[in-house]
Scaffold this motif. Sequence first.
Motif, PDB file in Angstrom:
ATOM      1  N   TYR A  40      41.981  43.547  98.075  1.00  0.00           N
ATOM      2  CA  TYR A  40      42.117  42.105  97.875  1.00  0.00           C
ATOM      3  C   TYR A  40      41.602  41.795  96.475  1.00  0.00           C
ATOM      4  CZ  TYR A  40      43.035  41.883 102.849  1.00  0.00           C
ATOM      5  OH  TYR A  40      43.574  42.061 104.096  1.00  0.00           O
ATOM      6  N   PHE A  41      42.484  42.028  95.507  1.00  0.00           N
ATOM      7  CA  PHE A  41      42.071  42.033  94.114  1.00  0.00           C
ATOM      8  C   PHE A  41      41.715  40.659  93.572  1.00  0.00           C
ATOM      9  CE2 PHE A  41      44.943  45.767  94.549  1.00  0.00           C
ATOM     10  CZ  PHE A  41      43.940  46.705  94.542  1.00  0.00           C
ATOM     11  N   GLY A  42      42.358  39.617  94.057  1.00  0.00           N
ATOM     12  CA  GLY A  42      41.996  38.266  93.622  1.00  0.00           C
ATOM     13  C   GLY A  42      40.577  37.935  94.043  1.00  0.00           C
ATOM     14  N   ASP A  43      40.276  38.163  95.309  1.00  0.00           N
ATOM     15  CA  ASP A  43      38.917  37.930  95.808  1.00  0.00           C
ATOM     16  C   ASP A  43      37.915  38.836  95.098  1.00  0.00           C
ATOM     17  OD1 ASP A  43      39.466  35.970  97.852  1.00  0.00           O
ATOM     18  OD2 ASP A  43      40.432  37.573  98.969  1.00  0.00           O
ATOM     19  N   MET A  44      38.310  40.066  94.858  1.00  0.00           N
ATOM     20  CA  MET A  44      37.431  41.013  94.173  1.00  0.00           C
ATOM     21  C   MET A  44      37.108  40.507  92.762  1.00  0.00           C
ATOM     22  SD  MET A  44      38.291  44.811  92.752  1.00  0.00           S
ATOM     23  CE  MET A  44      39.165  44.077  91.378  1.00  0.00           C
ATOM     24  N   THR A  45      38.127  40.030  92.058  1.00  0.00           N
ATOM     25  CA  THR A  45      37.929  39.513  90.711  1.00  0.00           C
ATOM     26  C   THR A  45      36.977  38.325  90.730  1.00  0.00           C
ATOM     27  OG1 THR A  45      40.150  40.229  90.108  1.00  0.00           O
ATOM     28  CG2 THR A  45      39.122  38.587  88.674  1.00  0.00           C
ATOM     29  N   MET A  46      37.139  37.441  91.715  1.00  0.00           N
ATOM     30  CA  MET A  46      36.259  36.275  91.809  1.00  0.00           C
ATOM     31  C   MET A  46      34.817  36.702  92.060  1.00  0.00           C
ATOM     32  SD  MET A  46      37.844  33.738  90.918  1.00  0.00           S
ATOM     33  CE  MET A  46      36.379  32.767  91.066  1.00  0.00           C
ATOM     34  N   ASN A  47      34.617  37.675  92.912  1.00  0.00           N
ATOM     35  CA  ASN A  47      33.250  38.114  93.191  1.00  0.00           C
ATOM     36  C   ASN A  47      32.637  38.833  91.989  1.00  0.00           C
ATOM     37  OD1 ASN A  47      32.040  37.717  96.097  1.00  0.00           O
ATOM     38  ND2 ASN A  47      34.269  37.762  96.237  1.00  0.00           N
ATOM     39  N   PHE A  48      33.457  39.500  91.203  1.00  0.00           N
ATOM     40  CA  PHE A  48      32.966  40.080  89.957  1.00  0.00           C
ATOM     41  C   PHE A  48      32.506  38.949  89.032  1.00  0.00           C
ATOM     42  CE2 PHE A  48      33.625  41.619  85.602  1.00  0.00           C
ATOM     43  CZ  PHE A  48      32.753  42.703  85.612  1.00  0.00           C
ATOM     44  N   TYR A  49      33.307  37.895  88.957  1.00  0.00           N
ATOM     45  CA  TYR A  49      32.942  36.719  88.163  1.00  0.00           C
ATOM     46  C   TYR A  49      31.650  36.093  88.703  1.00  0.00           C
ATOM     47  CZ  TYR A  49      32.876  31.805  86.861  1.00  0.00           C
ATOM     48  OH  TYR A  49      32.477  30.565  86.447  1.00  0.00           O
ATOM     49  N   TYR A  50      31.521  35.989  90.036  1.00  0.00           N
ATOM     50  CA  TYR A  50      30.288  35.433  90.610  1.00  0.00           C
ATOM     51  C   TYR A  50      29.079  36.248  90.179  1.00  0.00           C
ATOM     52  CZ  TYR A  50      33.341  32.984  93.978  1.00  0.00           C
ATOM     53  OH  TYR A  50      34.295  32.225  94.571  1.00  0.00           O
ATOM     54  N   PHE A  84      39.129  21.766  84.669  1.00  0.00           N
ATOM     55  CA  PHE A  84      40.562  21.914  84.941  1.00  0.00           C
ATOM     56  C   PHE A  84      41.131  23.102  84.168  1.00  0.00           C
ATOM     57  CE2 PHE A  84      40.609  17.467  86.516  1.00  0.00           C
ATOM     58  CZ  PHE A  84      41.286  17.687  87.702  1.00  0.00           C
ATOM     59  N   GLY A  85      40.673  23.272  82.934  1.00  0.00           N
ATOM     60  CA  GLY A  85      41.114  24.424  82.151  1.00  0.00           C
ATOM     61  C   GLY A  85      40.718  25.734  82.805  1.00  0.00           C
ATOM     62  N   PHE A  86      39.452  25.811  83.260  1.00  0.00           N
ATOM     63  CA  PHE A  86      38.985  27.011  83.972  1.00  0.00           C
ATOM     64  C   PHE A  86      39.812  27.251  85.238  1.00  0.00           C
ATOM     65  CE2 PHE A  86      34.354  26.913  82.290  1.00  0.00           C
ATOM     66  CZ  PHE A  86      34.711  27.736  81.241  1.00  0.00           C
ATOM     67  N   PHE A  87      40.110  26.172  85.954  1.00  0.00           N
ATOM     68  CA  PHE A  87      40.887  26.274  87.199  1.00  0.00           C
ATOM     69  C   PHE A  87      42.241  26.940  86.934  1.00  0.00           C
ATOM     70  CE2 PHE A  87      44.121  24.229  89.927  1.00  0.00           C
ATOM     71  CZ  PHE A  87      43.705  24.694  91.165  1.00  0.00           C
ATOM     72  N   PHE A  88      42.976  26.414  85.961  1.00  0.00           N
ATOM     73  CA  PHE A  88      44.308  26.960  85.679  1.00  0.00           C
ATOM     74  C   PHE A  88      44.241  28.341  85.027  1.00  0.00           C
ATOM     75  CE2 PHE A  88      45.364  22.403  86.050  1.00  0.00           C
ATOM     76  CZ  PHE A  88      46.286  22.510  87.076  1.00  0.00           C
ATOM     77  N   LEU A  89      43.288  28.537  84.131  1.00  0.00           N
ATOM     78  CA  LEU A  89      43.118  29.843  83.506  1.00  0.00           C
ATOM     79  C   LEU A  89      42.789  30.905  84.551  1.00  0.00           C
ATOM     80  CD1 LEU A  89      42.918  31.509  80.865  1.00  0.00           C
ATOM     81  CD2 LEU A  89      40.488  30.905  80.815  1.00  0.00           C
ATOM     82  N   THR A  90      41.913  30.562  85.476  1.00  0.00           N
ATOM     83  CA  THR A  90      41.532  31.512  86.533  1.00  0.00           C
ATOM     84  C   THR A  90      42.719  31.858  87.415  1.00  0.00           C
ATOM     85  OG1 THR A  90      39.291  30.644  86.548  1.00  0.00           O
ATOM     86  CG2 THR A  90      39.971  31.904  88.471  1.00  0.00           C
ATOM     87  N   MET A  91      43.514  30.854  87.764  1.00  0.00           N
ATOM     88  CA  MET A  91      44.700  31.151  88.569  1.00  0.00           C
ATOM     89  C   MET A  91      45.623  32.109  87.822  1.00  0.00           C
ATOM     90  SD  MET A  91      45.672  27.763  90.822  1.00  0.00           S
ATOM     91  CE  MET A  91      46.519  26.980  89.505  1.00  0.00           C
ATOM     92  N   ILE A 118      39.546  27.327  92.289  1.00  0.00           N
ATOM     93  CA  ILE A 118      38.550  26.377  92.805  1.00  0.00           C
ATOM     94  C   ILE A 118      37.148  26.968  92.705  1.00  0.00           C
ATOM     95  CG2 ILE A 118      37.687  25.257  94.911  1.00  0.00           C
ATOM     96  CD1 ILE A 118      40.637  24.963  95.777  1.00  0.00           C
ATOM     97  N   PHE A 119      36.983  28.203  93.187  1.00  0.00           N
ATOM     98  CA  PHE A 119      35.654  28.814  93.208  1.00  0.00           C
ATOM     99  C   PHE A 119      35.130  29.108  91.805  1.00  0.00           C
ATOM    100  CE2 PHE A 119      36.709  30.508  97.673  1.00  0.00           C
ATOM    101  CZ  PHE A 119      36.086  29.420  98.284  1.00  0.00           C
ATOM    102  N   PHE A 120      35.995  29.491  90.895  1.00  0.00           N
ATOM    103  CA  PHE A 120      35.577  29.758  89.516  1.00  0.00           C
ATOM    104  C   PHE A 120      34.945  28.505  88.917  1.00  0.00           C
ATOM    105  CE2 PHE A 120      35.909  30.058  84.983  1.00  0.00           C
ATOM    106  CZ  PHE A 120      35.869  31.400  84.663  1.00  0.00           C
ATOM    107  N   THR A 121      35.643  27.387  89.069  1.00  0.00           N
ATOM    108  CA  THR A 121      35.153  26.129  88.526  1.00  0.00           C
ATOM    109  C   THR A 121      33.877  25.688  89.239  1.00  0.00           C
ATOM    110  OG1 THR A 121      37.453  25.562  88.035  1.00  0.00           O
ATOM    111  CG2 THR A 121      35.837  23.779  87.911  1.00  0.00           C
ATOM    112  N   GLY A 122      33.842  25.858  90.557  1.00  0.00           N
ATOM    113  CA  GLY A 122      32.645  25.502  91.324  1.00  0.00           C
ATOM    114  C   GLY A 122      31.422  26.285  90.884  1.00  0.00           C
ATOM    115  N   MET A 123      31.601  27.562  90.605  1.00  0.00           N
ATOM    116  CA  MET A 123      30.472  28.393  90.186  1.00  0.00           C
ATOM    117  C   MET A 123      29.965  27.952  88.812  1.00  0.00           C
ATOM    118  SD  MET A 123      28.716  30.893  91.386  1.00  0.00           S
ATOM    119  CE  MET A 123      27.565  32.149  90.888  1.00  0.00           C
ATOM    120  N   TRP A 124      30.866  27.584  87.918  1.00  0.00           N
ATOM    121  CA  TRP A 124      30.455  27.109  86.601  1.00  0.00           C
ATOM    122  C   TRP A 124      29.693  25.791  86.733  1.00  0.00           C
ATOM    123  CZ3 TRP A 124      32.619  23.149  83.199  1.00  0.00           C
ATOM    124  CH2 TRP A 124      32.044  23.175  81.909  1.00  0.00           C
ATOM    125  N   TYR A 125      30.218  24.870  87.570  1.00  0.00           N
ATOM    126  CA  TYR A 125      29.523  23.597  87.786  1.00  0.00           C
ATOM    127  C   TYR A 125      28.149  23.819  88.422  1.00  0.00           C
ATOM    128  CZ  TYR A 125      33.660  20.703  86.715  1.00  0.00           C
ATOM    129  OH  TYR A 125      34.724  20.065  86.112  1.00  0.00           O
TER     130      TYR A 125
END
Length: 184
Positions: A40-50, A84-91, A118-125
Amino acid sequence: MAFIFGILSVFCAKKENIWVYPTGLISTVITVYLLYQARYFGDMTMNFYYSIMSVYGWYKWSSRANQTQLAITRTTSREKIIGFGFFFLTMGITFLVYKFFHYTLEIPNYIDIFTSGIFFTGMWYMALKKIENWTLWIIGDIIAVPLFAYRGLGMLSLQYLIFTILAVLAYLEWKKILNNNLQK
């Protein structure tokens, strides 16, 4: 272990406790490995970002990084635009990660791509102590619960259900703190 440390991390975030970051770091590093194994590479990438954001947030929340304590605030117009930029860039990046691994994209993968934004932006906030982080976590968690259940990842689904409850409680607690700070 990822489950326990993940719950501890969100509980610490709710309490505005800096231990949100070391506990979150342990949870996300374990989760990166597990999601890589499950492909699950999308989720994996997000957790790496976290994991990276846990180090950044830890720095931002520490008293050594700030002359004054970082206070809970609302996002500014500029931060919303950046969000919003982070949201679209992350997608876009998450989509490219799936393509890089030659993964056949199906509807759950597109949902994963959306929640990643959503989660990328939430983590930054959250690292900036913006109350809107909790709104994003709630929305993303509500989407993630059935997604993980559908994928047969019951423990992650349960974890995100608990995250949803904690995020609602955290939003209410942070809102109370924000309102008290505004009245001073």
